[in-house]
Motif scaffolding. Structure first.
Motif, PDB file in Angstrom:
ATOM      1  N   MET A   1       1.064  -1.405  -0.045  1.00 48.48           N
ATOM      2  CA  MET A   1      -0.394   0.127   0.007  1.00 48.48           C
ATOM      3  C   MET A   1       0.858   1.939  -0.068  1.00 48.48           C
ATOM      4  O   MET A   1       1.799   1.489   0.763  1.00 48.48           O
ATOM      5  N   GLU A   2       0.885   2.072  -0.943  1.00 48.24           N
ATOM      6  CA  GLU A   2       1.307   3.637  -0.945  1.00 48.24           C
ATOM      7  C   GLU A   2       0.751   4.357  -0.124  1.00 48.24           C
ATOM      8  O   GLU A   2      -0.604   4.383   0.311  1.00 48.24           O
ATOM      9  N   GLU A   4      -1.023   7.366   0.060  1.00 51.43           N
ATOM     10  CA  GLU A   4      -2.182   8.312  -0.690  1.00 51.43           C
ATOM     11  C   GLU A   4      -1.995   9.970   0.368  1.00 51.43           C
ATOM     12  O   GLU A   4      -2.834   9.932   1.684  1.00 51.43           O
ATOM     13  N   PRO A   7      -6.136  11.305   1.557  1.00 52.36           N
ATOM     14  CA  PRO A   7      -6.282  10.317   2.990  1.00 52.36           C
ATOM     15  C   PRO A   7      -5.904  10.875   4.133  1.00 52.36           C
ATOM     16  O   PRO A   7      -5.985  10.859   5.210  1.00 52.36           O
ATOM     17  N   VAL A  31       5.108  12.953   1.209  1.00 52.31           N
ATOM     18  CA  VAL A  31       4.764  12.786  -0.412  1.00 52.31           C
ATOM     19  C   VAL A  31       6.740  13.058  -0.896  1.00 52.31           C
ATOM     20  O   VAL A  31       7.292  11.961  -1.426  1.00 52.31           O
ATOM     21  N   THR A  48       4.136   4.945   4.140  1.00 53.68           N
ATOM     22  CA  THR A  48       1.996   4.333   3.790  1.00 53.68           C
ATOM     23  C   THR A  48       1.778   5.437   5.067  1.00 53.68           C
ATOM     24  O   THR A  48       1.994   6.116   6.119  1.00 53.68           O
ATOM     25  N   ASN A  49       0.139   6.219   5.264  1.00 53.72           N
ATOM     26  CA  ASN A  49      -0.560   6.881   6.664  1.00 53.72           C
ATOM     27  C   ASN A  49       0.059   5.599   7.114  1.00 53.72           C
ATOM     28  O   ASN A  49      -0.221   6.649   8.363  1.00 53.72           O
TER      29      ASN A  49
END
Length: 92
Positions: A1-2, A4, A7, A31, A48-49
């Motif tokens: 999962m990258e 985002e 969100p 980012v 990730t988040n």
């Protein structure tokens, strides 16, 4: 999962009471950090988040930017080269 960005911004505002503008700055730095590949190379974990929120939860109380800078400072001490991802505030 990258990572985002949209969100993540909402989570930062909800979980750490950040303003929209401040949360956007944190996301922009996140980012940049993710795109650099430095965190994944040093820590061996994809940024990730969930990783960001978990790390910021460990920081002393503060705004998203305060917590981000605390975490970036920890990474700087442990690995070096993270200072460029910190958030600077300028007063007029």
């Amino acid at each position: 999962m990258e990572l985002e960005p949209g969100p993540l911004e909402l989570r930062l505002r909800r979980e750490f009471a950040g303003t929209r503008g401040e949360s956007r700055v944190v996301v922009r730095q996140a980012v940049d950090l993710a795109e650099s590949g430095q965190y994944e190379a040093d820590v061996g974990v994809e940024l990730t988040n969930d990783v960001i929120v978990s790390e910021l939860e460990d920081a002393p109380n503060g705004t998203p930017a305060d917590r981000w800078n605390w975490w970036i400072g920890s990474l700087e001490v442990a690995y070096t080269g993270y200072g460029r991802f910190g958030i600077q505030r300028f007063r007029k």
